[in-house]
Design a protein around this motif. Structure first.
Motif, PDB file in Angstrom:
ATOM      1  N   PHE A 188     -82.932   9.996   4.961  1.00  9.19           N
ATOM      2  CA  PHE A 188     -84.288   9.875   4.415  1.00  9.19           C
ATOM      3  C   PHE A 188     -84.358   8.726   3.406  1.00  9.19           C
ATOM      4  CE2 PHE A 188     -85.473  14.620   5.148  1.00  9.19           C
ATOM      5  CZ  PHE A 188     -85.816  14.313   6.459  1.00  9.19           C
ATOM      6  N   PHE A 230     -84.291   5.496   5.205  1.00 11.80           N
ATOM      7  CA  PHE A 230     -85.522   5.277   5.960  1.00 11.80           C
ATOM      8  C   PHE A 230     -86.652   4.816   5.040  1.00 11.80           C
ATOM      9  CE2 PHE A 230     -89.518   6.790   7.787  1.00 11.80           C
ATOM     10  CZ  PHE A 230     -89.450   6.268   9.075  1.00 11.80           C
ATOM     11  N   SER A 233     -87.526  12.049  -0.935  1.00  9.29           N
ATOM     12  CA  SER A 233     -86.500  12.485   0.031  1.00  9.29           C
ATOM     13  C   SER A 233     -86.000  13.884  -0.323  1.00  9.29           C
ATOM     14  CB  SER A 233     -85.328  11.500   0.049  1.00  9.29           C
ATOM     15  OG  SER A 233     -85.742  10.220   0.478  1.00  9.29           O
ATOM     16  N   THR A 248     -87.650  20.172   5.800  1.00  4.65           N
ATOM     17  CA  THR A 248     -86.990  19.946   7.087  1.00  4.65           C
ATOM     18  C   THR A 248     -85.963  21.044   7.362  1.00  4.65           C
ATOM     19  OG1 THR A 248     -87.209  17.570   6.688  1.00  4.65           O
ATOM     20  CG2 THR A 248     -85.757  18.246   8.472  1.00  4.65           C
ATOM     21  N   LEU A 264     -90.554  11.860  11.848  1.00  5.99           N
ATOM     22  CA  LEU A 264     -89.201  11.837  11.281  1.00  5.99           C
ATOM     23  C   LEU A 264     -88.657  13.257  11.100  1.00  5.99           C
ATOM     24  CD1 LEU A 264     -86.912  10.159   9.959  1.00  5.99           C
ATOM     25  CD2 LEU A 264     -88.099  10.452   7.784  1.00  5.99           C
TER      26      LEU A 264
END
Length: 349
Positions: free
Chosen positions: A26, A29, A44, A51, A122
């Motif tokens: 993360f 990214f 993140s 997630t 994502l």
């Protein structure tokens, strides 16, 4: 106990390392075209538990309870709830970061953090990859368990077959010994000069039974010699009332076969045959190649007496052949008014 603790600890450590790796992913990214490490780190860190929660609900609830059990209605319903919950939490993380971290300064938001669709893709990409790996691992475990169960069933069946074979062999031995001891008893009453010779032959046969017959396979020449000794014993018992013709055509005398494969037929011929026209007439033929065994045995007998007296014995022989050569043998019985014959063909390959 220690083994279970070790496995649990190992699993927890693997999960921790994996999610730490996802957090770094993360960070990498959202660092694209952005140097705001504070926002990237916090955002993140907020996105990671969302997630994680979505992933664990998917692989520990939705997949095992509803997908694998084919409860598709519940899967659709609770999958929708999970999707709605995760979208709501991701939205709260985006707006919360925008309000409290950037103080409503859109310029501080990294380019990759401004696109709501990209963020959803994502998160759900990670969920999808982990779910795919989970399903693959589940299928592998199921196949492994099925294979282990199949091997266990095969092993159990082999043990049962071996026990049944041993049982059938034990049924043969007392029958043979009973006939031979009767012969010795009759000769001893007559004080026959053949008694020592019969006892010696019986000793050889007992040696064969006690040691060789326990083997799964014996050399064909040994089996033939064993049959010759048995016939010699019966010749002494019947003397001039017996006519026996035993012929063999063997290409390979070292061919391996199950012990006492043919003797039960010969025993039946002597035990259940009848003396007709002053003789018990028995004809035995054995042909052997590397691919096939052909055995024929006939004896003089009155039809009704032979059929009524060989039923159990023949059934035991058929069971043994079915265990030894399933779908690779053919046993035919031919009867006339004064003759009983069996013809056996076995395919070795």
């Amino acid at each position: 106990m220690f083994s279970n603790w070790f496995q649990t600890t190992k699993s927890l450590l693997l999960h921790c390392f994996f999610w730490i790796g996802v957090w770094f992913f993360f960070v990498y990214f959202f660092s694209y075209n952005s140097n705001d490490t504070v926002y990237i780190t916090w955002f993140s860190s907020l996105l990671l538990p969302i997630t994680l929660l979505t992933t664990y609900i998917t692989i520990y609830v939705l997949i095992p309870k509803y997908l694998l059990t084919k409860k598709y209605a519940q899967l659709f319903l609770y999958g929708f709830y999970t999707l709605a919950m995760s979208v709501y939490l991701i939205t709260m993380a985006i707006y919360g970061s925008f309000i409290f971290i950037t103080k409503l300064d859109i310029a501080k938001v990294p380019p990759m953090g401004r696109n709501f669709i990209f963020i959803l893709i994502l998160v759900y990409l990670i969920v999808a990859v982990i779910s795919f790996v989970y399903i693959l691992n589940h299928n592998f475990n199921v196949q492994s368990q099925f294979k282990a169960l199949e091997n266990k069933i095969l092993e159990t069946n082999l043990q049962i077959k071996q026990q049944e074979l041993n049982y059938l062999k034990k049924q043969i031995h007392p029958h043979f010994l009973f006939n031979t001891l009767n012969t010795i008893y009759g000769l001893s009453l007559k004080k026959s000069e053949y008694t020592p010779d019969v006892i010696l032959k019986l000793s050889n046969l007992l040696d064969y039974i006690l040691y060789q017959v326990q083997k799964p396979k014996v050399v064909l020449s040994e089996e033939v010699a064993h049959i010759h000794e048995y016939i010699d014993l019966e010749k002494i018992r019947f003397q001039d009332r017996l006519k026996v013709d035993f012929t063999t055509t063997i290409e390979n005398e070292t061919l391996l076969i199950p012990p006492m494969l043919f003797l039960p037929f010969i025993e039946n011929a002597f035990k259940h045959g009848n003396i007709i026209n002053h003789f018990l007439t028995i004809s035995i033929r054995l042909q052997a190649t590397n691919d096939q065994l052909t055995f024929y045995c006939s004896n003089s007998a009155y039809l009704k007496e032979q059929e009524s007296s060989t039923g159990i014995g023949l059934e035991n022989i058929k069971k043994r052949l079915a265990l030894l050569y399933p779908e690779r043998h053919e046993l035919n019985i031919v009867t006339t008014t004064d003759n009983f014959a069996i013809a056996l063909e076995i395919k070795l390959k």
